[in-house]
Structures are given as C-alpha cells and as structure tokens.
Enzyme design. Structure first.
Site, short mmCIF file in Angstrom:
data_model
loop_
_atom_site.label_atom_id
_atom_site.label_comp_id
_atom_site.label_asym_id
_atom_site.label_seq_id
_atom_site.Cartn_x
_atom_site.Cartn_y
_atom_site.Cartn_z
CE LYS B 146 -1.19 -1.08 4.77
NZ LYS B 146 -1.98 -0.88 5.90
CE LYS B 171 -3.08 -7.87 4.65
NZ LYS B 171 -3.66 -6.73 3.70
CG ASP B 173 -4.27 -1.99 1.93
OD1 ASP B 173 -4.24 -2.67 3.08
OD2 ASP B 173 -4.34 -0.90 1.80
CG HIS B 262 -8.95 -7.94 4.95
ND1 HIS B 262 -9.98 -6.98 5.47
CD2 HIS B 262 -7.91 -7.07 5.24
CE1 HIS B 262 -9.34 -5.89 5.76
NE2 HIS B 262 -8.23 -5.88 5.70
#
Lengths: 378, 378
Positions: B146, B171, B173, B262
């Site tokens: 990010k 990973k 964002d 998530h």
C-alpha cells in the site's frame, strides 16, 4: 522511504457517503478524518505521499455537522476510481474496515452517474413483477411454505391451497434448503406443479418462489432447476450468500426470474443504533443495487424490533429515485396478522408486498383464509 | 388447519449452540424458547404439529444459567438434519433470523461428528503454511502492499524490498481490487515476479498474496490467474464475498494456495457486546470451518477496539481442537508497530503471523527495517 508517486490520473468525480459519528465533537471530528484514510490508503497520514494519492485517493470530509447530543453527521467523499466497477469493492469503501470501529454508522450514500451506470439493479422491480403476476395496482400477497419438517408432498399441498386462495407469491420458508427430510429437487418440482395446476383452476398467475440459498458449487444448478421446474421467482438470503452473489444472479441473462431477498444474518448490522448501517441502506438501497425485486424485513410490532420510523425510511429507499434503477417492493413481515392488514396498507400504500406466514393457519380453512386476505387488499 | 405430520425420520443427533441473552430472567427465558422456534420452524408454537416436528425439529433449551447481571447463558440444541450439509444453512440455523433481534449473542457452537465431517476446513493450516514457506517454528511475518493509488510498478518495487528483507507473506492491501490506476492482472504479474526474483537472491520462500475479493463473474478467473502468475496465497474478505464463497474456493481441488481471510465488513457482528457474535466464533471458528489458513483481525491497542481478552479467545479458537480441522494462524493487525512485537509474541506465542503495515515505512531503509522485524522473531 515513502514510495514516490507515479502519474495518477483521476476523473475528479467523487461520490459521497453520510456517516453518523457518536462521541464528543473532537472525537467525532477525528473519527471523520480517520475514515478518510482507513477506507482508502489505510496508511499513517504523515506517510501518505503528497500529490494525487493524498489529494484525491484519500477520502475528504465535505461537511461535518452536529445533529444531536454527541452525534455528528459527516459527509465524506471518495474518488469514484477507488471503487472501480465492483460491488464488493464498493461495500469495502463504504464500510469495510470501519465496520470494526464502534460509533460509526453508515447512514446513506450517493453514487456518481458513472458508478450508478455500472449497476443494473432489479430486472423486474415493481412494474415488472406486477406484469408477471398480472396484478394491476393492488398490494401483492405473499406467504411462506412451512413449518420446516414437512415433506415435499405436504408443502405442495399447502402451496396448492395458497394458490387456490389467491396468494400471489408463495415462497419457501427460508429455512428450507436441501435437507434429507425435504430435498430441494423434489420440493421444487412438486410445489411448482401444485401452483401451476391451481392457476389452471383459478385463472390467476400465482408464483412459487423456492429458496435457492445454497453453497457455491450447487447454487447455479439449483437456480437453473428451479427455473426449469416452473418456479416463478427465487428466494435468496444475501447475508448467507454474500450480497454480490445475489447481484451476480440478478445480472445473469440466462435467468429470467424475479428475486426476493431475505434478511437472514443481516441483523448484525442494525442491532446497534450507534454502529452498523441504517436500515434504509441495508434493506433498501443495497438490495436494490444488488438486484432484488422485493426485500423482506420485519415490520414494526411483530416478532422483531424495527420501529415505524425505520420501516418508513426503508420503504422510501425502495421507491425513491436511484439512478435508472427500478423501484422495488418492500415486504413487511415477521409475525404479521390478517388483523393488521388495514393498518399496514395505511402505512406503506399500495406498492407493497404483504407477507403473512403462521397467522394464515390460525383461522380454519386455509383457502378461505387466503380469500379473506385477498379481500382485504382488493 | 395445521398440516398433518408426515413420517419424519431423524437420527436424534443434535448439535449445541451457546447464546448469551440480555434481559431479566423471564425475558431471557422467553428469548431462549423463541430461538428454538425462530431458527427452525418459524411458526407460532401453538400451531406447530405434534410429533416429529415439535419433538425434534424445533430447537431445545438444554441448559439455562444466570451468568451475570441480567445476562443468561442458553445452550440450545438443534437436530443436525436442520442443517443438511451446507455452510449457508448452518449459518442460518446458528444466527439467521435472530441476528435481527437485539440482546441475543451467538457465543459458541459445537457440531456433531457427522456435521463436522462435511467440512474440510483449511487446506494448509499452521503446519501446511509453515512447510510451504520453509519456516520451522518461528512466528511468521506479514505485510501489506500500500497505499492505494500506487501503480503496479511501485507496488512491485515494494514487494521486492519486503521479500529481500525477509517478510514471509507479502499481501495486497485489501483495498486493491481492479481499479483503473492499478489493474489486477498487471499488479499480480509484476508483484509475483518481483517476489520470485527476490527469493532467487535470498534463497527464502516469501510469497505474494494478491487480493482476489471480486464479483462472482470474475472471482475464479482472478484466482486462476493469480495461481498461474505465481502467487503464493490468496487474500479474501468473506464479509464482502460471503463466507461460503471463501469455503467454496478453499474446497476447490483445482487450487493449491493458502487463504488469508480479511475482516472487512464483518465488524457489524461484533461492535455491540449484547448482540451479534463472539469474536471467537466470527474470526476464529467460522473462518476455520470456511477454509481460511490464517485470519486477520485487529489486535488490541491498535487503530481498533478489540480487548486483550477478546483477542485471546480468538487465538484459542484458531488453535483448539475442532473435529479433524487443521489449526490456523491468528494474524493480529490494525496498526501494529515494530516496538510492540515482543509484547505481541508474548501474548500469542509462536504460532502467529505478525502483520505490520504502515509502521515498516517509518524507519528509513525498507529492506533494513524488514530485517529488523525478522530479527525480532528469530
């Protein structure tokens, strides 16, 4: 080493979201600023690179007003590009991470024209469903096949009685899935046939609406079988399936059936007045955006706890202008009775689908009871 | 005319759900009885046909104890046949309609052996993920690419630095979807390649985990492309997709990638202590049942509001015996910092995946900072 900014080209078009924030003025103001970052860059504000990311990708507080004791309304705008064209990502920007933060309530949102154009919404809506049912202007009647535990044959027999009595929409109870005591295929074939035969006798166009809420591997198969068997609509619970899964099927041109949305598992978002989402967004606007033609919710005064005010806002969200999307039917339910029909009609007007379940079984002959129900709306 | 009972043959096997009910004793007792009907027959108690439906399909209050001021624990059992074999219907029986009723909290559930056998759970789990990453017993390191708004090239450059610095799991964002400024295909190809090249230099086995949360029409395509491009795992937000959609992909034998779950949009269920679900059920047990190999959640003391007690219960739900299902990694996140690593390790022990995002950008050279992070867990 905050990464340098690449050329970021954005249209400048922004959509606006209304949040209610609970806390003192400073706290609420900080919450509003936090939402701008949390829902987009998710990065410490002091590390966000200057330029396009900071100026355009980060959300922007457009208005901030005190609206009650320790309650503030924040209008926050986001670049439409943060959403792309996807419902999953729209939900994420609207309320993804901040769903985890108490004191923030998603109250409303207004998309840009470009974003709205990416959503087809309901295939039928109020007018399309009326045409399919051959019902001009009166309120629609709906009931549910239950209780769970009955065999397909018993449910089909109920379906026949409901259709003979003139109920427009005869849906599975949402707890009927594919249980051993009532397998999907057998139930759907029998109930669809029972309603078709009753229609032959009455000359009406009642529809049977099976519950197709199911695991991903078999969902489309069930939908296709339901359509093949002569079902007249599909019952889906987006809380169990995912809202986008409902939308996907509403958008599927292989299907030509209206969708009734059931609120199972969605309650988590509305049980706290200070967090979650407004009823109008959850049961109205989002359902419409995701292709439901009718949205079931518990009307006030039944087994659940929605207030009249909340029900009114929800019904408004079903009918109010929303881009080019069709208006849909609010379906007040949850312990409604024949006795309350006049009052409910008074409340919702004519573009409503009345769902009465258990109470229809309380008055002797089922066909006659349905005819009484029918007379109450004619 | 309550419909007559057909021959209903049930195994007698029942699973048990623990609810906390908030109210006076009589109110809470009535809520417990109400759950038994609401979650199954959804029919007025006096109209439920005698025999199998009333005796077996309706839920049963097995225990009812006062556990605090105006707080009661109700253990309610349901016939396993009410669920059939489907996660969607399990969610429905556990909390479908009653999610709409304030004062009821789903705290825990224990399935029968037969029901458990229908869920495969995580494909990798703690041991499988460790094997894939070539990491013996130390805690795993995770970070996120990010901020949103960076181009695929910039994100790939970050991914390279993270991998060179020894981060195990890199990973996307969760706000990176398929936006015009960062299209999925380009991002995934570049980031996967960047991590693979860095691995060649370091000899490590870092993985890139793209966010595949996407509309139903393109979800599987994205997953397949991610796998083809060399992604080492998949990030999914079941709150946006539907829990069953995650499970479906976890169960898909065409795929061979671990899943990070998530929590976006799931917060609605946990922001009220008197309603919704326990954190252990929502972020622990259900994630595991639905095939997540690691579950991201906000650790206490960060940007969110989870208490240490809640985090502990959640971690327990990741590791405790659950039929034959593999234990999974808790992934405490949400504003974690390098400074807090020793304390977090102390809290969770070694079978944890530490996710630090923004803070890694706060200490100068990114590769060196990651190496520091790594040393904290070695």
């Amino acid at each position: 080493m905050p990464p340098a900014l690449h050329e970021l080209s954005l249209s400048g078009s922004r959509f606006t979201v209304l949040y209610h924030l609970h806390g003192g003025r400073d706290t609420a103001r900080a919450m509003a600023e936090d939402i701008c970052f949390e829902q987009t860059v998710e990065f410490p504000p002091d590390l966000v690179p200057a330029g396009g990311v900071r100026d355009h990708v980060v959300g922007r507080v457009e208005r901030f007003d005190e609206i009650g004791p320790k309650t503030f309304a924040a209008h926050i705008s986001f670049a439409e590009e943060t959403v792309g064209s996807e419902l999953t990502q729209l939900l994420n920007v609207l309320f993804g991470n901040i769903s985890l933060k108490p004191g923030i309530r998603l109250v409303d949102f207004t998309l840009t024209e470009d974003l709205m154009a990416r959503f087809h919404g309901p295939r039928f809506g109020v007018r399309g469903l009326r045409e399919r049912l051959g019902v001009g202007e009166r309120p629609l009647l709906c009931t549910a096949l239950k209780p769970m535990g009955l065999s397909p044959e018993r449910l089909a027999s109920l379906a026949r009685d409901f259709a003979l009595g003139g109920i427009d929409v005869i849906k599975d109870d949402h707890g009927l899935a594919d249980q051993g005591f009532c397998p999907f295929d057998g139930r759907v074939a029998r109930c669809a046939e029972a309603v078709a035969r009753a229609n032959d006798e009455t000359g009406l166009r009642s529809i049977y609406v099976p519950n197709v809420t199911a695991p991903g591997e078999v969902l489309f198969q069930r939908i296709a079988r339901a359509q093949h068997a002569g079902a007249g609509g599909l019952l889906m619970a987006p809380g169990l399936l995912g809202l986008d899964t409902m939308r996907r099927n509403a958008d599927d041109n292989r299907l030509d059936l209206p969708i009734l949305s059931h609120p199972a598992l969605l309650g988590g978002f509305v049980t706290s007045a200070r967090s979650g989402m407004s009823h109008a967004v959850l049961f109205g606007k989002l359902q419409r955006l995701a292709g439901a033609d009718a949205t079931i919710f518990p009307h006030s005064g039944g087994r659940f706890s929605f207030t009249p005010e909340v029900c009114r806002s929800l019904a408004r969200a079903c009918h109010s202008p929303l881009g080019e999307l069709r208006p849909i039917f609010p379906v007040p339910a949850g312990g409604m009775t024949l006795e309350r029909v006049p009052e409910i009609l008074d409340f919702y007007g004519r573009d409503v689908m009345l769902l009465i379940g258990g109470d229809l079984h309380r008055h002797g002959d089922l066909v006659r009871t349905c005819e009484r129900f029918r007379k109450l709306v004619d």
